[in-house]
Design a protein around this motif. Structure first.
Motif, short mmCIF file in Angstrom:
data_model
loop_
_atom_site.label_atom_id
_atom_site.label_comp_id
_atom_site.label_asym_id
_atom_site.label_seq_id
_atom_site.Cartn_x
_atom_site.Cartn_y
_atom_site.Cartn_z
N VAL A 47 9.73 0.00 1.82
CA VAL A 47 9.82 1.44 2.02
C VAL A 47 8.43 2.00 2.29
N GLY A 48 8.38 3.29 2.64
CA GLY A 48 7.11 3.97 2.88
C GLY A 48 7.12 4.74 4.19
N SER B 15 -3.85 10.42 0.80
CA SER B 15 -2.42 10.07 0.78
C SER B 15 -2.06 9.39 -0.55
N ALA B 16 -2.95 8.52 -1.05
CA ALA B 16 -2.69 7.86 -2.34
C ALA B 16 -2.70 8.88 -3.47
N ASN C 75 0.82 -1.22 0.00
CA ASN C 75 0.00 0.00 0.00
C ASN C 75 0.85 1.27 0.00
N PRO C 76 1.35 1.68 -1.17
CA PRO C 76 2.08 2.95 -1.23
C PRO C 76 1.14 4.12 -0.97
N PRO C 77 1.60 5.19 -0.33
CA PRO C 77 2.99 5.42 0.07
C PRO C 77 3.30 4.98 1.51
N TRP C 78 2.48 4.10 2.07
CA TRP C 78 2.64 3.71 3.47
C TRP C 78 3.64 2.59 3.68
N HIS C 79 3.48 1.50 2.95
CA HIS C 79 4.37 0.35 3.07
C HIS C 79 4.30 -0.44 1.77
#
Length: 307
Positions: free
Chosen positions: A86-87, A227-228, A73-77
């Protein structure tokens, strides 16, 4: 948006049974009143030592932090092109490890689905969950939340060029002529109509499919987590724009197991000083990288959070 993706898990009978068993054990211990074999009370220092045993001490002695998180789930993880995790959530987890061991690499990530977040804490599989977790009163009965590190919400993404509508005001004025796309969800129409009561709603099997429909101009706007949206706009500069209206706010925080105020207070201290103090530069760099947001430097002088 995570807000309702596993609300049903907070009412899982298996979890409730486990929690009742835990409470029963705790009450049984209290009923014994600290009586040891032979009817003698445990010495006060032994009781104090047991009470002081916190996850903070366990993690320090172990030499690494174990974090429950996700990978899709970008930009979280998520995994970057090299396969590295990353994220924003990953940055926060590494900040915790750095604050514990002066080494951001001393962290083990346990990848899990959103429905495993609470069970992994209850069973001590992980020390903390850092996984875009929405704060709700129901979940707060089963875990303890840290202070929030992000305020999420939904918004509308438009094409930057050649779009029929340029912003939210134009979408709203168009009434039933507008079609909004979003990921298939029983709440989709309700969510869209909170902002655009007359709009038509088109459901897709995934956010990616909704974005493809937007690119093909089969819909006028795509409803996405904000956020997305920020992440997508950074990945394709000049292709998409935010319509300029957000709604349905919810707070993201990390979660720890119930009943350990020492561990919770330590994590909160790290997060607060990342947002307001010694690690602000690190926190601000993450916000800029993942969301394209420039955070204002906290004012020097009287702490503004108490103003």
């Amino acid at each position: 948006m995570d807000k309702r993706d596993d609300e049903a898990s907070t009412g899982d009978p298996a979890l409730n049974v486990e929690r009742r068993s835990m409470f029963a054990l705790g009450l049984a211990g209290a009923a014994l009143g600290g009586i040891a074999a032979g009817g003698l009370a445990l010495p006060a220092p032994a009781v104090a030592q047991a009470a002081a045993r916190s996850k903070l001490h366990v993690v320090k002695e172990r030499g690494k932090l174990i974090v429950g998180t996700g990978s899709t789930n970008p930009p979280w993880h998520f995994q970057d092109a090299s396969g590295k995790l990353v994220g924003m959530d990953i940055d926060l987890a590494r900040l915790l490890a750095k604050s514990l061991f002066d080494d951001p690499e001393k962290v083990e990530f346990v990848l899990q689905g959103s429905d495993a977040r609470i069970p992994s804490l209850i069973t001590d599989k992980v020390d903390i969950v850092v996984q875009w977790m929405t704060v709700t009163p129901g979940r707060a009965q089963q875990v303890e939340f840290t202070i929030p590190y992000y305020r999420e919400g939904v918004g509308l993404m438009l094409l930057a060029r050649g779009a029929k509508y340029k912003n939210f005001e134009e979408l709203k004025a168009a009434g039933s002529a507008v079609t909004i796309g979003g990921m298939l969800n029983v709440f989709l129409e309700e969510w869209v109509h909170k902002a655009l009561p007359q709009a038509k709603v088109d459901a897709f099997e995934s956010p990616d499919a909704a974005m493809q429909a937007l690119n093909a101009r089969r819909i006028d706007a795509s409803m996405q987590d904000q956020s997305a949206m920020r992440w997508l706009m950074q990945q394709a500069p000049g292709r998409f724009v935010d319509a300029g209206y957000g709604w349905m706010p919810n707070s993201y925080a990390s979660a720890v197991k119930l009943g350990d105020p020492i561990w919770l207070n330590w994590v909160n201290t790290v997060y607060k000083e990342a947002m307001m103090g010694v690690d602000f530069d690190t926190f601000a760099a993450s916000y800029k990288k993942w969301f394209g947001i420039d955070l204002p430097t906290p004012k020097v002088g009287f702490p503004q959070e108490f103003a």
